[in-house]
Design a protein around this motif. Structure first.
Motif, PDB file in Angstrom:
ATOM      1  N   GLY A 179       0.820  -1.187   0.000  1.00 55.89           N
ATOM      2  CA  GLY A 179       0.000   0.000   0.000  1.00 55.89           C
ATOM      3  C   GLY A 179       0.861   1.247   0.000  1.00 55.89           C
ATOM      4  N   ARG A 181       0.519   3.785   1.960  1.00 63.59           N
ATOM      5  CA  ARG A 181       0.563   4.447   3.259  1.00 63.59           C
ATOM      6  C   ARG A 181       1.355   3.624   4.276  1.00 63.59           C
ATOM      7  NH1 ARG A 181      -5.561   5.407   4.831  1.00 63.59           N
ATOM      8  NH2 ARG A 181      -4.574   6.628   6.502  1.00 63.59           N
ATOM      9  N   GLU A 233      -4.551  -0.798   0.776  1.00 62.73           N
ATOM     10  CA  GLU A 233      -4.676   0.571   1.265  1.00 62.73           C
ATOM     11  C   GLU A 233      -5.458   0.652   2.576  1.00 62.73           C
ATOM     12  OE1 GLU A 233      -3.010   2.933   0.081  1.00 62.73           O
ATOM     13  OE2 GLU A 233      -2.355   2.040  -1.813  1.00 62.73           O
TER      14      GLU A 233
END
Length: 363
Positions: A179, A181, A233
């Motif tokens: 992801g 993040r 995510e």
């Protein structure tokens, strides 16, 4: 314990070897990954090995490169497929793409162990989870045949952030992705000795030494929200920091499940407090659900047990279930600890008493 002879896995100079037992095949296969030091390439190499229990021998397969230049501090996990399939012959391998810790980005590559000839093949590319100065990195699989978590620290002395990220692997292509993040556990503090373990398909426990005033040991439960609803995510949230040890100098943490709800957490303590220098220490902990929520916490026992009082390095731990040791099959539940003391490599056992949540080690 009766020991076999020594068997050399690599004769050209190496460091930081990490070995995983390929369970579910024949329980006698190993994958050994390490950084070679025979030239200035600092290549990352893995090789398969087969244990010959009857003849107390180890037979090695061919050595295969997973990184041609600069691969330090490898860390592996075997992939569990769940259901009737169980353990697979696939594994994930995290490492720092630099000649030493914190000298390059953090990467993960996927591998497959072929037991017939002990060969290893890899995916055609690596996934980068930390593009900066990666120091320590650990992996844990949460959902079978899909999602895993990688936790790492950033900076020449881990002094920036300690964080986790969601990743996903593909058994058909041997590729991994991450992801966009990252989710911080600790910011602006040096951390050391990180370890992680799975609680269930959405929760995990991560522990490390955090340098505030005395580098105390802390643990945090991480939760992937909404059952990975947003795939890689999906956010990770962290609970309140739990104190593992306040004596200071906590490092080289190891965690193992003794049951579905009981953990053994062992580590080193190099404290400024008298009598707590270079100590090997263990604590038991219980996993508890928080009410009717999907969140969990871990209750760590207040009283530690020291298995070595001085000069400990490189500890590792393993479980011996009750009633499995031949010839009598009447042994209690045991926790094995192996480490290097001031002079030798040592192993000893501690007896686990679940009703009193205690460990009694050999003298």
């Amino acid at each position: 314990i009766e020991w076999s002879g020594e068997y050399t896995y690599f004769d050209g100079g190496s460091r930081n070897p990490y070995t995983v037992n390929i369970r579910g095949q024949d329980n006698q296969s190993l994958v050994i990954c390490f950084e070679e030091l025979q030239d200035d390439k600092y290549s990352g190499i893995c090789e398969g090995a087969q244990l010959d229990i009857e003849n107390t021998q180890i037979n090695y397969g061919p050595k295969t490169l997973f990184q041609l230049y600069n691969a330090s501090n490898p860390y592996e996990i075997q992939i569990w497929a769940g259901g009737e399939t169980g353990w697979t012959n696939y594994f994930l391998l995290a490492y720092t793409n630099g000649p030493d810790r914190a000298e390059g980005p953090g990467k993960v590559v996927m591998g497959q162990y072929l037991p017939n000839d002990q060969r290893i093949i890899y995916g055609t590319s690596q996934g980068t989870f930390n593009p900066y100065f990666n120091d320590q990195s650990v992996l844990i699989e949460l959902q079978n045949n899909s999602y895993f978590i990688v936790c790492s620290s950033i900076g020449p002395r881990n002094q920036y952030n300690t964080e986790c990220r969601v990743g996903k692997y593909d058994l058909e292509t041997l590729l991994v992705g991450f992801g966009s993040r990252t989710f911080n556990i600790s910011t602006g503090h040096t951390t050391t000795g990180m370890a992680v373990t799975r609680i269930n398909s959405n929760n995990f426990l991560v522990c490390f030494g955090e340098y505030l005033a005395i580098k105390e040991g802390v643990c945090v439960v991480g939760t992937v929200t909404n059952n990975f609803q947003n795939g890689i995510e999906t956010p990770i949230t962290f609970g309140t920091k739990l104190i593992l040890d306040e004596d200071g100098g906590v490092d080289e943490i190891k965690i193992i499940h003794l049951s579905s709800t009981v953990l053994a957490i062992c580590y080193t303590v190099d404290s400024l407090i008298p009598d707590f220098e270079n100590v090997g220490r263990c604590r038991l902990a219980t996993i508890q659900q928080i009410g009717s929520t999907t969140e969990y916490t871990v209750v760590i026992q207040n009283k530690p047990v020291d298995f070595q009082s001085n000069g400990i390095d490189s500890p590792t731990i393993f479980r011996v279930p009750a009633n499995v040791l031949v010839p009598n099959n009447n042994n209690p539940e045991l926790l094995g600890v192996c480490y290097v003391d001031a002079n030798n490599g040592v192993c000893k056992f501690g007896q686990i008493d679940f009703p009193t949540m205690s460990i009694i080690f050999d003298a």
